[in-house]
Motif scaffolding. Structure first.
Motif, PDB file in Angstrom:
ATOM      1  N   THR A  69     -10.564  14.804 -26.712  1.00  0.00           N
ATOM      2  CA  THR A  69     -10.333  16.209 -26.352  1.00  0.00           C
ATOM      3  C   THR A  69      -9.546  16.916 -27.447  1.00  0.00           C
ATOM      4  OG1 THR A  69     -10.375  15.683 -23.991  1.00  0.00           O
ATOM      5  CG2 THR A  69      -9.291  17.735 -24.625  1.00  0.00           C
ATOM      6  N   LEU A  70      -8.504  16.242 -27.958  1.00  0.00           N
ATOM      7  CA  LEU A  70      -7.688  16.826 -29.026  1.00  0.00           C
ATOM      8  C   LEU A  70      -8.520  17.056 -30.283  1.00  0.00           C
ATOM      9  CD1 LEU A  70      -4.949  17.644 -30.303  1.00  0.00           C
ATOM     10  CD2 LEU A  70      -4.621  15.226 -30.857  1.00  0.00           C
ATOM     11  N   GLN A  71      -9.284  16.047 -30.698  1.00  0.00           N
ATOM     12  CA  GLN A  71     -10.074  16.192 -31.917  1.00  0.00           C
ATOM     13  C   GLN A  71     -11.147  17.275 -31.775  1.00  0.00           C
ATOM     14  OE1 GLN A  71     -11.531  12.571 -33.707  1.00  0.00           O
ATOM     15  NE2 GLN A  71      -9.601  11.497 -33.348  1.00  0.00           N
ATOM     16  N   GLU A  72     -11.744  17.366 -30.605  1.00  0.00           N
ATOM     17  CA  GLU A  72     -12.754  18.411 -30.374  1.00  0.00           C
ATOM     18  C   GLU A  72     -12.110  19.790 -30.509  1.00  0.00           C
ATOM     19  OE1 GLU A  72     -16.458  19.993 -29.717  1.00  0.00           O
ATOM     20  OE2 GLU A  72     -15.955  17.900 -30.106  1.00  0.00           O
ATOM     21  N   ALA A  73     -10.902  19.941 -29.968  1.00  0.00           N
ATOM     22  CA  ALA A  73     -10.194  21.223 -30.074  1.00  0.00           C
ATOM     23  C   ALA A  73      -9.841  21.541 -31.527  1.00  0.00           C
ATOM     24  CB  ALA A  73      -8.932  21.190 -29.215  1.00  0.00           C
ATOM     25  N   MET A  74      -9.467  20.522 -32.314  1.00  0.00           N
ATOM     26  CA  MET A  74      -9.119  20.724 -33.714  1.00  0.00           C
ATOM     27  C   MET A  74     -10.330  21.133 -34.546  1.00  0.00           C
ATOM     28  SD  MET A  74      -6.717  17.320 -34.068  1.00  0.00           S
ATOM     29  CE  MET A  74      -7.190  16.999 -35.753  1.00  0.00           C
ATOM     30  N   ILE A  75     -11.476  20.548 -34.235  1.00  0.00           N
ATOM     31  CA  ILE A  75     -12.674  20.764 -35.050  1.00  0.00           C
ATOM     32  C   ILE A  75     -13.468  21.995 -34.626  1.00  0.00           C
ATOM     33  CG2 ILE A  75     -14.914  19.757 -35.697  1.00  0.00           C
ATOM     34  CD1 ILE A  75     -13.487  16.982 -35.345  1.00  0.00           C
ATOM     35  N   ARG A  76     -13.620  22.162 -33.302  1.00  0.00           N
ATOM     36  CA  ARG A  76     -14.495  23.235 -32.818  1.00  0.00           C
ATOM     37  C   ARG A  76     -13.852  24.176 -31.807  1.00  0.00           C
ATOM     38  NH1 ARG A  76     -18.164  19.388 -34.284  1.00  0.00           N
ATOM     39  NH2 ARG A  76     -17.837  17.839 -32.680  1.00  0.00           N
ATOM     40  N   GLY A  77     -12.586  23.937 -31.496  1.00  0.00           N
ATOM     41  CA  GLY A  77     -11.935  24.746 -30.471  1.00  0.00           C
ATOM     42  C   GLY A  77     -11.502  26.102 -31.001  1.00  0.00           C
ATOM     43  N   PRO A  78     -10.950  26.908 -30.107  1.00  0.00           N
ATOM     44  CA  PRO A  78     -10.486  28.232 -30.530  1.00  0.00           C
ATOM     45  C   PRO A  78      -9.238  28.130 -31.394  1.00  0.00           C
ATOM     46  CG  PRO A  78      -9.948  27.845 -28.211  1.00  0.00           C
ATOM     47  CD  PRO A  78     -10.769  26.678 -28.669  1.00  0.00           C
ATOM     48  N   ALA A  79      -9.037  29.135 -32.218  1.00  0.00           N
ATOM     49  CA  ALA A  79      -7.823  29.232 -33.028  1.00  0.00           C
ATOM     50  C   ALA A  79      -6.638  29.481 -32.083  1.00  0.00           C
ATOM     51  CB  ALA A  79      -7.966  30.376 -34.017  1.00  0.00           C
TER      52      ALA A  79
END
Length: 198
Positions: free
Chosen positions: A77-87
């Motif tokens: 979940t963390l990596q997905e947020a870092m790569i493709r999540g919102p700023a």
């Protein structure tokens, strides 16, 4: 003439099995955070997830394996947020803002999972060479390079990641009594001073 090798087809998981797995992970995450891993029984997790205890054991084997699955899920979940999540955690924000958001996200994760993360660091002595840590290093180094292209970022990345380890967090938060707010403010101050971007 060699025949092409047919890759084995991985059977698609049934929708109810996927839903059960997620319910178990959600229940375990909540109960581990509330009671600690050592004080949470597989019976309690099964009851909270609304599944039989046998389902939990068949799916995860034991409590330690379930705890690691919770950890894997939170890392994904963390990596997905870092790569493709919102700023600002994801792309699109200035590098300093992204570093601060990363620190906040890591500290929030430690607050929720410090017991499991600490166990993972202690049990697996090669934590600093683990895949999750490598991803965190790469992400931090990339952002630092934009902020301090003149600096020894190979060294500075360790300075910024050290306070985000479970051992340091556990000592500061649970032995010395610092609040999560203090830890986030201290991390933000460290980023500010190291990057000279305040």
């Amino acid at each position: 003439m060699e025949l092409p090798v047919v890759q084995p087809v991985t059977p698609k998981e049934r929708a109810d099995a996927v839903a059960n797995r997620q319910r178990i992970l959600d229940a375990a995450t909540r109960l581990f955070a509330e009671n600690g891993v050592g004080c949470t029984s597989m019976d309690a997790i099964a009851a909270a997830a609304g599944v039989g205890k046998g389902t939990v054991f068949r799916r995860f084997g034991d409590r330690a394996s379930l705890a690691l699955a919770v950890l894997d899920a939170s890392e994904t979940t963390l990596q997905e947020a870092m790569i493709r999540g919102p700023a600002p955690l994801g792309p699109g924000a200035p590098p300093r803002d992204r570093l601060l958001a990363f620190g906040d996200a890591m500290l929030d994760r430690l607050e929720e999972h410090h017991e499991i993360l600490l166990e993972a660091e202690i049990s697996h002595g090669s934590y600093l060479r683990s895949e999750p840590h490598a991803v965190h290093r790469t992400h931090t180094r990339h952002l630092l390079a934009q902020l301090r292209p003149d600096a020894d970022n190979e060294y500075l990345v360790d300075v910024l990641l050290a306070p985000l380890t479970a051992r340091v967090f556990t000592d500061q938060r649970h032995h010395r009594g610092l609040t999560l707010k203090q830890l986030k403010a201290g991390y933000a101050d460290t980023v500010c001073r190291l990057t000279r971007d305040c």
